[in-house]
Write a protein that holds these residues in place. Structure first.
Motif, PDB file in Angstrom:
ATOM      1  N   GLY A   8      43.228  28.981  37.269  1.00 35.14           N
ATOM      2  CA  GLY A   8      42.321  28.206  36.634  1.00 35.14           C
ATOM      3  C   GLY A   8      41.498  29.187  35.449  1.00 35.14           C
ATOM      4  O   GLY A   8      41.136  28.955  34.508  1.00 35.14           O
ATOM      5  N   ALA A   9      41.298  30.525  36.188  1.00 28.60           N
ATOM      6  CA  ALA A   9      40.598  31.240  35.302  1.00 28.60           C
ATOM      7  C   ALA A   9      41.511  31.954  34.218  1.00 28.60           C
ATOM      8  O   ALA A   9      41.163  32.199  33.068  1.00 28.60           O
ATOM      9  N   ARG A  20      43.643  37.165  41.237  1.00 24.29           N
ATOM     10  CA  ARG A  20      43.228  37.325  42.733  1.00 24.29           C
ATOM     11  C   ARG A  20      41.855  38.084  42.985  1.00 24.29           C
ATOM     12  O   ARG A  20      41.612  38.609  43.930  1.00 24.29           O
ATOM     13  N   ILE A  61      36.788  34.979  42.462  1.00 27.34           N
ATOM     14  CA  ILE A  61      37.286  33.678  42.641  1.00 27.34           C
ATOM     15  C   ILE A  61      37.101  33.076  43.850  1.00 27.34           C
ATOM     16  O   ILE A  61      36.494  31.995  43.995  1.00 27.34           O
ATOM     17  N   GLY A  62      36.894  33.843  44.928  1.00 27.77           N
ATOM     18  CA  GLY A  62      36.727  33.521  46.484  1.00 27.77           C
ATOM     19  C   GLY A  62      35.164  32.943  46.301  1.00 27.77           C
ATOM     20  O   GLY A  62      34.710  32.401  46.969  1.00 27.77           O
ATOM     21  N   PHE A 106      45.575  29.819  43.109  1.00 30.72           N
ATOM     22  CA  PHE A 106      45.166  28.439  42.542  1.00 30.72           C
ATOM     23  C   PHE A 106      43.968  28.931  41.428  1.00 30.72           C
ATOM     24  O   PHE A 106      43.824  28.387  40.113  1.00 30.72           O
ATOM     25  N   GLY A 107      42.998  29.636  42.235  1.00 30.61           N
ATOM     26  CA  GLY A 107      42.001  29.961  41.313  1.00 30.61           C
ATOM     27  C   GLY A 107      42.093  31.032  40.174  1.00 30.61           C
ATOM     28  O   GLY A 107      41.432  30.830  39.078  1.00 30.61           O
ATOM     29  N   THR A 108      43.154  31.844  40.496  1.00 31.59           N
ATOM     30  CA  THR A 108      43.482  32.631  39.299  1.00 31.59           C
ATOM     31  C   THR A 108      44.061  31.930  38.032  1.00 31.59           C
ATOM     32  O   THR A 108      43.893  32.169  36.742  1.00 31.59           O
ATOM     33  N   VAL A 151      33.372  31.745  43.758  1.00 37.46           N
ATOM     34  CA  VAL A 151      33.189  30.517  42.998  1.00 37.46           C
ATOM     35  C   VAL A 151      33.426  29.481  43.983  1.00 37.46           C
ATOM     36  O   VAL A 151      32.941  28.503  43.874  1.00 37.46           O
ATOM     37  N   LEU A 152      34.602  29.774  44.744  1.00 39.32           N
ATOM     38  CA  LEU A 152      35.143  28.922  45.678  1.00 39.32           C
ATOM     39  C   LEU A 152      34.263  28.432  46.837  1.00 39.32           C
ATOM     40  O   LEU A 152      34.528  27.704  47.823  1.00 39.32           O
ATOM     41  N   ARG A 181      43.847  33.184  46.561  1.00 38.64           N
ATOM     42  CA  ARG A 181      43.366  33.097  45.279  1.00 38.64           C
ATOM     43  C   ARG A 181      44.235  32.753  44.122  1.00 38.64           C
ATOM     44  O   ARG A 181      43.688  32.811  43.190  1.00 38.64           O
ATOM     45  N   THR A 206      29.720  38.589  40.472  1.00 34.80           N
ATOM     46  CA  THR A 206      30.230  37.238  39.989  1.00 34.80           C
ATOM     47  C   THR A 206      29.544  36.781  38.540  1.00 34.80           C
ATOM     48  O   THR A 206      30.514  36.416  38.018  1.00 34.80           O
TER      49      THR A 206
END
Ligand code: HH2
Length: 280
Positions: free
Chosen positions: A246-247, A225, A229-230, A242-244, A232-233, A240, A199
């Motif tokens: 952001g990235a 995905r 991402i998981g 929403f995290g995607t 960091v969260l 994943r 990560t």
């Protein structure tokens, strides 16, 4: 100056103010986020057409999972999975197609069926026939950095200087492809998020991706995905998408030319609002 276009077999994709989106079409039983969902040719084609309708600029068709620990697939099995999908899509959409493979045999058949780019996680280093195939066919190519191979790459990824080493590797591969006769404007480079990286490595690369424009090629980034991402969260099981987003915006802010994503509509809407709100 960041590259502002990427040449494929029959067209040049201009890069605008937001990244081009490469929609992921995995015709596999075992891909990490959507394995088995689009394994039947008809469902893969339907999915790809949906991604095209959502605004994908390119569709990336893959018949072999490269998730950590994945087992290799024979060329004949890979072809059995992807060829009907490429053939059907070529008739049903004008969106350009890329083939996600490391095997020249698979790539050659895919190009003959209408694919216009080869996306190779080994940066054309695994199969010695790949560079000549790309040079002769005049297709586009994505050369990806990976430490190790998919079976073992996440066991103990290690770098002294992840940014320097990935940059140096992509520079070496770019030079090898140029020496093989591939035109620079056809070569896209990808730091390989998740391919032999922790990560921390992935985040360091994402934060520094703007430095990679110095290589003089369009940059492709695949955060979609992925496991980091998981992490960091703090929730490995989190949804994943929403995290995607952001990235993806972190990459867009740094002028990345192509994002490889599963969720085309979601990322595209986020990018359009990012741009409308002032962009980078
Ligand atoms: N990531 C995957 C596959 N291919 N190609 C490029 N250029 N960049 C990437 O980051 C990249 C890639 C892994 O994602 P996915 O296709 O969803 O999974 P799988 O390999 O399990 O099919």
């Amino acid at each position: 100056m960041p590259a502002n276009q990427w040449r494929l077999s029959h067209r040049t994709l201009p890069v605008g103010r937001i990244p081009l989106l490469m929609g992921v079409v995995n015709v596999t039983p075992d891909s990490f986020s959507d394995g088995g969902r689009f394994y039947e040719p008809a469902s893969a084609v339907e999915h790809a057409l949906r991604l095209a309708a959502e605004g994908a600029d390119l569709l990336d068709i893959g018949g072999e999972s490269t998730r950590p620990g994945a087992e290799p697939v024979s060329p004949s099995e890979e072809l059995r999975r992807v060829l009907p999908v490429i053939t059907a899509l070529r008739r049903q959409t004008a969106v350009p197609l890329s083939i996600d493979t490391s095997k020249a045999l698979v790539a050659q058949e895919a190009l003959a069926a209408g694919a216009e780019a080869i996306n190779d996680i080994t940066a054309l280093a695994a199969d010695p026939a790949m560079p000549a195939l790309v040079a002769e066919s005049g297709c586009g190519v994505v050369a990806v950095h990976m430490q190790g191979d998919p079976r073992t790459m996440q066991q103990n990824p290690s770098y002294q200087d992840v940014i320097g080493e990935v940059l140096a590797y992509l520079r070496r591969r770019r030079d090898a492809l140029l020496a093989a006769g591939i035109a620079q404007e056809r070569i896209a480079l990808d730091p390989g998020i998740g391919f032999g990286k922790t990560t921390e490595h992935n985040l360091a690369l994402l934060r520094a991706i703007g430095q990679f424009h110095g290589l003089g090629c369009p940059l492709v980034v695949g955060v979609s995905r992925k496991r980091f991402i998981g992490q960091v969260l703090g929730d490995p099981a989190a949804e994943r998408t929403f995290g995607t987003i952001g990235a993806a915006l972190a990459a867009a802010r740094q002028g990345v030319q192509v994002l490889r994503v599963h969720d085309v509509a979601a990322v595209r809407q986020a990018l359009l609002l990012f741009e409308a709100g002032g962009g980078r």
